[in-house]
Design an enzyme around this catalytic site. Sequence first.
Site, PDB file in Angstrom:
ATOM      1  CG  ASP A  88      -0.267  -0.066   2.541  1.00 44.69           C
ATOM      2  OD1 ASP A  88       0.771  -0.357   2.730  1.00 44.69           O
ATOM      3  OD2 ASP A  88      -0.674   0.928   3.350  1.00 44.69           O
ATOM      4  CD  GLU A 158       4.087   0.922   7.135  1.00 44.32           C
ATOM      5  OE1 GLU A 158       4.693   1.401   8.135  1.00 44.32           O
ATOM      6  OE2 GLU A 158       3.774   1.826   6.289  1.00 44.32           O
ATOM      7  NE  ARG A 333       6.548  10.047  13.423  1.00 39.17           N
ATOM      8  CZ  ARG A 333       6.478   9.511  12.545  1.00 39.17           C
ATOM      9  NH1 ARG A 333       6.600   8.116  12.400  1.00 39.17           N
ATOM     10  NH2 ARG A 333       5.750   9.863  11.266  1.00 39.17           N
TER      11      ARG A 333
END
Length: 462
Positions: A88, A158, A333
Amino acid sequence: MEKTQAYIESNKQRFLEELFELLRIPSVSADPAFKGDVKRAAAAVAESLRKAGAEGVQVHETAGHPIVYGQKILHPSLPTVLVYGHYDVQPADPVDLWHSPPFEPTIKKTDIHPDGAIFARGSCDDKGQVFMQIKAFESLMATGELPCNVKFMIEGEEEVGSTNLGVFCRNNKELLACDMVLVSDTSIIANDVPSITVGLRGLSYVEVEVTGPNRDLHSGVYGGAVANPVNVLTRMIASLHDENGHITIPGFYDDVAVVSPEERRKMNQAPYDEGEYMKDLGINGLMGEKGYTTLERTSIRPTLDVNGIWGGYIGEGAKTVLPSKAFAKISMRLVPHQHSEKITQLFTDHFKKIAPPGVQVKVHPHHGGEPVVTPTDTAEYQAGHRAMAKTFGKEPLPQRSGGSIPIVALFEEVLGVKSVLMGFGLDSDSIHSPDEHFGLFNYYKGIETIPYFFKYYAELKK
Ligand code: BES
Ligand code: MN
Ligand code: MN
């Protein structure tokens, strides 16, 4: 591996044309309008695995997009490598900013890729890198030089958080049983500075919604007396960092692993030219957390960034309006040993707490993922090291990356195995951006290197 390398050499053009076919399928996982294309891409990956010599190739349907599986078991006594990747891609938007159509692969030369690069969405992330794996496998099969068992699991979600892949792994532990996972979905430092990724950051992703008055208002009649959700949201977001670039959410850093001065010293020895970095990005300065270098800021330190923000009138001309609502998408993150769920909760509590009177705040969590650090004292890492040293003629450096591949932490948890993150892209390849590309040098270097990986891994595991 001589026969394999000769096979690769004489099939280079076909390897490129076949990749182009896959790149022409717009397998955008985030947008339901492309569901059929995602399915077609899965079928194409399955077909290429079959043609390469894989057995038991199957397209497994999930609650979302399908997972492609295939394998070649030579003998149960041999070690087994599970190759993971994704077919993807990210949306091509903004399409206007591409210099060639995102789903019509085009070869162009760049300063960094003087031999040419393939411009297309997914060329580097991750179809091009998945295809390196398939073509390396095809070459090994064609020459009878495959030295170990290989399983392939190529997913289609993903880029949207791999939610259904986690379920698939838990339900298919036996099918996926292996000694290690090999992933080509990361970058090397430069084409003359090979590296192996030894860390990925985790991710917490939230969407916030700030609501003020029950409807849009005239900004003259009401302005100055009623909380404006856009004004409020931007102030709230600004307050999430202090003047040193630290994140102000209470408890945010509690679980952050402190990296030793020794490791930091080593990390900062990696060749990195700050001037080149800024030039590539067209900026005249860098900013980030005080006390850390750019390499550290993008690897061992957690971050918080607005990925999108909207509200009020954004059409042509000027409309005087005080909007009722404002929104933002925010990513954090994460680094070891932060936990995605915990950070999302800390963010939510804090963000609600700092909302001033006159507005209401909602926080919607999106997908997340846990950070990983992979060891370098294992047979699998050594195999990667030797393979890259062989084909680049230079020892690869271990390097932590700032990106995320959420499933890697799950491989460790569910399958009990470590991963080797041996990717061949460059950080400057514009993945997720307009004009994504993948160097021809990188594509072929990957195809050449992977067979050696299998060879050295099989030898080391004897
Ligand atoms: N391949 C990237 C991650 C990556 C890029 C790792 C470059 C190292 C170097 C992957 O496809 C990706 O984009 N992951 C997303 C996370 C996902 C949950 C949307 C990311 O990092 O934003
Ligand atoms: Mn990727
Ligand atoms: Mn990606």
